[in-house]
Enzyme design. Structure first.
Site, PDB file in Angstrom:
ATOM      1  N   GLU A 160       0.823  -1.219   0.000  1.00  0.00           N
ATOM      2  CA  GLU A 160       0.000   0.000   0.000  1.00  0.00           C
ATOM      3  C   GLU A 160       0.855   1.267   0.000  1.00  0.00           C
ATOM      4  O   GLU A 160       0.426   2.296  -0.520  1.00  0.00           O
ATOM      5  CB  GLU A 160      -0.910   0.001   1.226  1.00  0.00           C
ATOM      6  CG  GLU A 160      -2.396   0.023   1.041  1.00  0.00           C
ATOM      7  CD  GLU A 160      -2.976   0.358  -0.309  1.00  0.00           C
ATOM      8  OE1 GLU A 160      -3.131   1.563  -0.606  1.00  0.00           O
ATOM      9  OE2 GLU A 160      -3.300  -0.556  -1.084  1.00  0.00           O
ATOM     10  N   HIS A 219       3.669   1.804  -1.631  1.00  0.00           N
ATOM     11  CA  HIS A 219       3.975   2.094  -3.032  1.00  0.00           C
ATOM     12  C   HIS A 219       2.720   2.562  -3.772  1.00  0.00           C
ATOM     13  O   HIS A 219       2.758   3.518  -4.546  1.00  0.00           O
ATOM     14  CB  HIS A 219       4.496   0.844  -3.748  1.00  0.00           C
ATOM     15  CG  HIS A 219       5.720   0.230  -3.125  1.00  0.00           C
ATOM     16  ND1 HIS A 219       5.693  -0.969  -2.450  1.00  0.00           N
ATOM     17  CD2 HIS A 219       7.004   0.646  -3.077  1.00  0.00           C
ATOM     18  CE1 HIS A 219       6.915  -1.263  -2.037  1.00  0.00           C
ATOM     19  NE2 HIS A 219       7.726  -0.303  -2.396  1.00  0.00           N
ATOM     20  N   GLN A 242      22.911  -0.522  -3.999  1.00  0.00           N
ATOM     21  CA  GLN A 242      22.566   0.048  -2.698  1.00  0.00           C
ATOM     22  C   GLN A 242      22.607  -0.998  -1.587  1.00  0.00           C
ATOM     23  O   GLN A 242      22.397  -0.672  -0.426  1.00  0.00           O
ATOM     24  CB  GLN A 242      21.218   0.762  -2.742  1.00  0.00           C
ATOM     25  CG  GLN A 242      20.030  -0.148  -2.903  1.00  0.00           C
ATOM     26  CD  GLN A 242      18.783   0.647  -3.230  1.00  0.00           C
ATOM     27  OE1 GLN A 242      18.691   1.293  -4.272  1.00  0.00           O
ATOM     28  NE2 GLN A 242      17.811   0.626  -2.337  1.00  0.00           N
ATOM     29  N   GLY A 279       8.488   8.130  -0.755  1.00  0.00           N
ATOM     30  CA  GLY A 279       7.731   7.982   0.490  1.00  0.00           C
ATOM     31  C   GLY A 279       8.458   8.610   1.667  1.00  0.00           C
ATOM     32  O   GLY A 279       9.681   8.491   1.802  1.00  0.00           O
ATOM     33  N   GLN A 280       7.670   9.232   2.527  1.00  0.00           N
ATOM     34  CA  GLN A 280       8.190   9.788   3.781  1.00  0.00           C
ATOM     35  C   GLN A 280       8.858   8.703   4.636  1.00  0.00           C
ATOM     36  O   GLN A 280       9.755   8.974   5.410  1.00  0.00           O
ATOM     37  CB  GLN A 280       7.005  10.396   4.557  1.00  0.00           C
ATOM     38  CG  GLN A 280       7.351  11.052   5.856  1.00  0.00           C
ATOM     39  CD  GLN A 280       8.231  12.260   5.611  1.00  0.00           C
ATOM     40  OE1 GLN A 280       7.870  13.157   4.861  1.00  0.00           O
ATOM     41  NE2 GLN A 280       9.391  12.261   6.220  1.00  0.00           N
ATOM     42  N   LYS A 281       8.390   7.468   4.455  1.00  0.00           N
ATOM     43  CA  LYS A 281       8.924   6.336   5.224  1.00  0.00           C
ATOM     44  C   LYS A 281      10.456   6.317   5.207  1.00  0.00           C
ATOM     45  O   LYS A 281      11.095   6.037   6.214  1.00  0.00           O
ATOM     46  CB  LYS A 281       8.352   5.051   4.618  1.00  0.00           C
ATOM     47  CG  LYS A 281       9.131   3.783   4.820  1.00  0.00           C
ATOM     48  CD  LYS A 281       8.825   3.183   6.155  1.00  0.00           C
ATOM     49  CE  LYS A 281       9.454   1.850   6.452  1.00  0.00           C
ATOM     50  NZ  LYS A 281      10.471   1.354   5.616  1.00  0.00           N
ATOM     51  N   GLN A 304      16.278   9.254   2.522  1.00  0.00           N
ATOM     52  CA  GLN A 304      16.280   9.149   1.060  1.00  0.00           C
ATOM     53  C   GLN A 304      15.650  10.392   0.435  1.00  0.00           C
ATOM     54  O   GLN A 304      16.157  10.920  -0.558  1.00  0.00           O
ATOM     55  CB  GLN A 304      15.501   7.896   0.674  1.00  0.00           C
ATOM     56  CG  GLN A 304      15.295   7.685  -0.790  1.00  0.00           C
ATOM     57  CD  GLN A 304      14.812   6.276  -1.066  1.00  0.00           C
ATOM     58  OE1 GLN A 304      15.591   5.347  -1.102  1.00  0.00           O
ATOM     59  NE2 GLN A 304      13.520   6.104  -1.244  1.00  0.00           N
ATOM     60  N   MET A 358       4.539   0.221   6.791  1.00  0.00           N
ATOM     61  CA  MET A 358       4.593  -0.850   5.781  1.00  0.00           C
ATOM     62  C   MET A 358       5.971  -0.885   5.147  1.00  0.00           C
ATOM     63  O   MET A 358       6.582   0.163   4.921  1.00  0.00           O
ATOM     64  CB  MET A 358       3.544  -0.608   4.709  1.00  0.00           C
ATOM     65  CG  MET A 358       2.152  -0.799   5.230  1.00  0.00           C
ATOM     66  SD  MET A 358       0.966  -0.543   3.913  1.00  0.00           S
ATOM     67  CE  MET A 358      -0.540  -0.744   4.827  1.00  0.00           C
ATOM     68  N   SER A 359       6.440  -2.092   4.897  1.00  0.00           N
ATOM     69  CA  SER A 359       7.752  -2.259   4.274  1.00  0.00           C
ATOM     70  C   SER A 359       7.776  -3.611   3.581  1.00  0.00           C
ATOM     71  O   SER A 359       7.173  -4.580   4.073  1.00  0.00           O
ATOM     72  CB  SER A 359       8.841  -2.213   5.345  1.00  0.00           C
ATOM     73  OG  SER A 359      10.041  -2.733   4.820  1.00  0.00           O
TER      74      SER A 359
END
Ligand code: AMP
Length: 361
Positions: free
Chosen positions: A64, A66, A90, A194-196, A200, A231-232
């Protein structure tokens, strides 16, 4: 669908994306590109028709988080390009590149579902998926994860050395490099992150500014499970026991956020409540038997300047701060029959990161 002639040129041996079986070569509501030049042709056609492109870079294993970025991109552009590429540079030499979840069929099904929800009247739709091979993304030298490895890299310092970069020294070099490539390939009007992954977002914004890149960086909010867990794609490795304890990071950040909202500005006053939560949870876990507990290590809890990521002794209420943390969930020491230990049977160490923005007061 695939562009004319593309299917024949796709040699299975060139794929690094393992779940792309011939059965997947079917008609989609978007085009799937493996190579740069056909995608560029589409991009040029869209430009000539005055359409706008929003790019959502991902490593697949879509959830969700993404999809919310894709929906945001669709609301703000006529065409959404989603890249799916598990970027080797990375991942450090000892990190989880090979075990990173690769779920092509499920990803495509989710993207189809999103496109089914989106109508042209309300905004854009997903037009293109870029799922390149490593050879396409790294056309000359093989991608190196060595700190002093050769290659064409983008380095954004000192931002990349802080927080996540302290324990993952090649991580942001890899992220900035692959994003530079993707931005150059797609030429998007807007790019979505994403703010997550807050560091980054800071690194990418800095890269776009410093290299005068002609795109707008847009940040979408962190999507969470009902209990607050961010979520990850890596959460599938947690299993029930580690998932419950992994929530400690969010709880610790929330405690610090409450301290800020109650008027505290000093570092210790803000961070002490979060430290006591992590210490308390860890002590309780350590007191349990190996078959009951889930151990972890706090890598960092940071209170930092939103632009420079410098650690703060006190928050300037006019500027606010980024509160972020990383927690390393250790593999389960002993598992029980019938226990949900997640993908990899609880053996895969899982790094959890999360953050909250302390907005200016
Ligand atoms: P990844 O596939 O993990 O590289 O993530 C691709 C994009 O999705 C990045 O911009 C991430 O920050 C974003 N993303 C990942 N998880 C979340 C989430 N829980 N909420 C919002 N965005 C996310």
């Amino acid at each position: 669908m695939f562009r004319q002639g593309r299917q024949l040129s796709i040699a299975a041996s060139l794929f690094r994306y393992p779940a792309v079986a011939p059965s997947s070569l079917r008609h989609y509501s978007f085009e799937v590109f493996r190579d740069v030049s056909p995608l560029r042709k589409l991009r040029r056609d869209l430009l000539l028709s005055r359409r706008t492109v929003g790019l959502v870079p991902t490593m697949g294993a879509l959830h969700e988080g993404h999809l919310s970025l894709i929906r945001q991109a669709a609301a703000e552009n006529t065409d959404v390009f989603v890249s799916i590429f598990v970027n080797p540079t990375q991942f450090g030499v000892n990190e989880d590149l090979s075990s990173y979840p690769r779920t092509w069929d499920a990803d495509v099904a989710k993207l189809e579902q999103v496109n089914a929800e989106l109508t042209r009247e309300n905004g854009g739709r997903i037009t293109a998926i870029l799922a390149p091979t490593s050879k396409t993304m790294y056309p000359t030298l093989p991608p190196s994860s060595e700190i002093d490895g050769d290659g064409s890299f983008v380095t954004i310092t000192p931002l990349s050395r802080k927080l996540e970069g302290a324990s993952r020294p090649v991580f942001f070099r890899g992220v900035a490099t692959v994003c530079m490539k993707l931005f150059n390939i797609v030429g998007a009007d807007r790019v979505y992150f994403g703010q997550k992954d807050v560091q980054q977002t800071v690194v990418i914004k800095r890269m776009v500014t410093d290299f005068h890149m002609d795109t707008e960086v847009k940040i979408g909010p962190t999507m969470r499970e009902d209990d607050g867990l961010a979520m990850s794609s890596r959460n599938v490795y947690l299993g029930t026991r580690r998932r419950a304890i992994g929530l400690t990071l969010f709880k610790a950040l929330k405690a610090a956020e409450s301290a800020y909202h109650s008027g505290k500005l000093n570092r210790t006053d803000i961070l002490d409540p979060s430290t006591s939560i992590t210490k308390d949870v860890l002590a309780k876990q350590q007191a349990l038997s190996p078959s009951e507990r889930a151990l972890f290590e706090v890598d960092y809890i940071s209170l930092a300047n939103p632009d420079t990521l410098e650690e703060l002794e006190a928050v300037d209420p006019a500027k606010g701060a980024i509160l972020s943390g990383a927690l390393k969930m250790a593999p389960l020491e002993e598992t029980n029959a019938g226990e949900d230990c997640g993908l990899g049977d609880g053996k895969v160490p899982v790094r959890l990161i999360d953050n909250l923005i302390l907005k200016p007061l």
